[in-house]
Design a protein around this motif. Structure first.
Motif, PDB file in Angstrom:
ATOM      1  N   ARG A  77       2.250  -2.461   4.507  1.00  0.00           N
ATOM      2  CA  ARG A  77       1.983  -3.713   4.297  1.00  0.00           C
ATOM      3  C   ARG A  77       1.029  -4.442   5.251  1.00  0.00           C
ATOM      4  NH1 ARG A  77       3.875  -6.044  -0.294  1.00  0.00           N
ATOM      5  NH2 ARG A  77       6.308  -5.465  -0.826  1.00  0.00           N
ATOM      6  N   GLY A  78      -0.041  -5.228   5.066  1.00  0.00           N
ATOM      7  CA  GLY A  78      -0.814  -5.825   5.819  1.00  0.00           C
ATOM      8  C   GLY A  78      -2.209  -5.553   5.804  1.00  0.00           C
ATOM      9  N   PRO A  79      -2.996  -6.344   6.459  1.00  0.00           N
ATOM     10  CA  PRO A  79      -4.642  -6.073   6.395  1.00  0.00           C
ATOM     11  C   PRO A  79      -4.899  -4.686   6.885  1.00  0.00           C
ATOM     12  CG  PRO A  79      -4.190  -7.519   8.097  1.00  0.00           C
ATOM     13  CD  PRO A  79      -2.752  -7.502   7.501  1.00  0.00           C
ATOM     14  N   ASN A  80      -6.198  -4.046   6.494  1.00  0.00           N
ATOM     15  CA  ASN A  80      -6.305  -2.677   6.952  1.00  0.00           C
ATOM     16  C   ASN A  80      -6.437  -2.539   8.449  1.00  0.00           C
ATOM     17  OD1 ASN A  80      -6.526  -1.998   4.148  1.00  0.00           O
ATOM     18  ND2 ASN A  80      -8.678  -2.310   4.030  1.00  0.00           N
ATOM     19  N   LYS A 123       0.802  -1.330  -0.138  1.00  0.00           N
ATOM     20  CA  LYS A 123      -0.053   0.074  -0.012  1.00  0.00           C
ATOM     21  C   LYS A 123       0.802   1.207   0.203  1.00  0.00           C
ATOM     22  CE  LYS A 123      -3.547  -2.306   2.930  1.00  0.00           C
ATOM     23  NZ  LYS A 123      -2.901  -3.605   2.747  1.00  0.00           N
ATOM     24  N   LEU A 124       0.695   2.110  -0.693  1.00  0.00           N
ATOM     25  CA  LEU A 124       1.220   3.287  -0.888  1.00  0.00           C
ATOM     26  C   LEU A 124       0.267   4.466  -0.300  1.00  0.00           C
ATOM     27  CD1 LEU A 124       2.721   3.156  -4.377  1.00  0.00           C
ATOM     28  CD2 LEU A 124       3.835   2.740  -2.399  1.00  0.00           C
ATOM     29  N   PHE A 125       0.567   5.107   0.926  1.00  0.00           N
ATOM     30  CA  PHE A 125      -0.282   5.845   1.795  1.00  0.00           C
ATOM     31  C   PHE A 125       0.419   7.229   1.438  1.00  0.00           C
ATOM     32  CE2 PHE A 125      -2.006   3.255   5.178  1.00  0.00           C
ATOM     33  CZ  PHE A 125      -2.569   2.339   4.584  1.00  0.00           C
ATOM     34  N   THR A 126      -0.341   8.044   1.056  1.00  0.00           N
ATOM     35  CA  THR A 126       0.102   9.554   0.772  1.00  0.00           C
ATOM     36  C   THR A 126       0.163  10.151   2.356  1.00  0.00           C
ATOM     37  OG1 THR A 126      -0.704   9.627  -1.484  1.00  0.00           O
ATOM     38  CG2 THR A 126      -0.540  11.820  -0.143  1.00  0.00           C
TER      39      THR A 126
END
Length: 158
Positions: free
Chosen positions: A117-120, A55-58
């Motif tokens: 990474r990982g589940p939400n 996941k790429l979080f801004t």
């Protein structure tokens, strides 16, 4: 001249406000689009990783405006790697209007993302993938004296 990843864009009426200039939120959309096209063109392996677990979080996004642009202005959104840590990436964006052979810097933006990474319910920071590091290395900003980013050559001549 510094190397940058370029995304070209022709401004449409739907991106302008009632006054006729580009609505500010579109600059941030173009940053995201430039980043997406970079991944598609330069690091397609990362797209597969995103479909899996990456996941790429801004974390931060900003834009400084120098002059207004309007419908049918042709833009070059130029992305560079500003900094890279184990888990985060800092991007720098120059928005350049292209007109009659001249280039004009109309805005400048920055964006910081974190790799996760990982589940939400349990997402955790992870290292920037090696394939992404390699793809970004071509576009690293060259710091000028005093730690400031060097201004594009030839920009603003028109």
């Amino acid at each position: 001249m510094e190397s940058y990843y370029e995304y070209r864009h022709l401004v449409g009426f739907e991106e302008t406000n009632l006054v006729g200039n580009v609505y500010y939120v579109n600059y941030l959309r173009w940053q995201g689009r430039c980043r997406e096209m970079f991944l598609r063109d330069q690091a397609p392996e990362v797209l597969a990783d995103i479909r899996d677990d990456l996941k790429l979080f801004t974390l931060k996004c900003e834009c400084e405006f120098f002059t207004e642009i309007t419908a049918f202005d042709e833009l070059s959104i130029r992305m560079r790697l500003e900094d890279l840590t184990q888990t985060q990436i800092g991007f720098a964006f120059d928005y350049v209007r292209l007109r009659d052979g001249f280039e004009e810097l109309v805005a400048r933006g920055r964006q910081r993302i974190a790799c996760m990474r990982g589940p939400n319910t349990d997402t955790r920071p992870t290292r920037v993938p090696d394939t992404l590091r390699a793809a970004l290395s071509r576009y690293a900003v060259t710091p000028a004296a005093g730690g400031q980013r060097r201004v594009l050559e030839g920009v603003g001549e028109g």
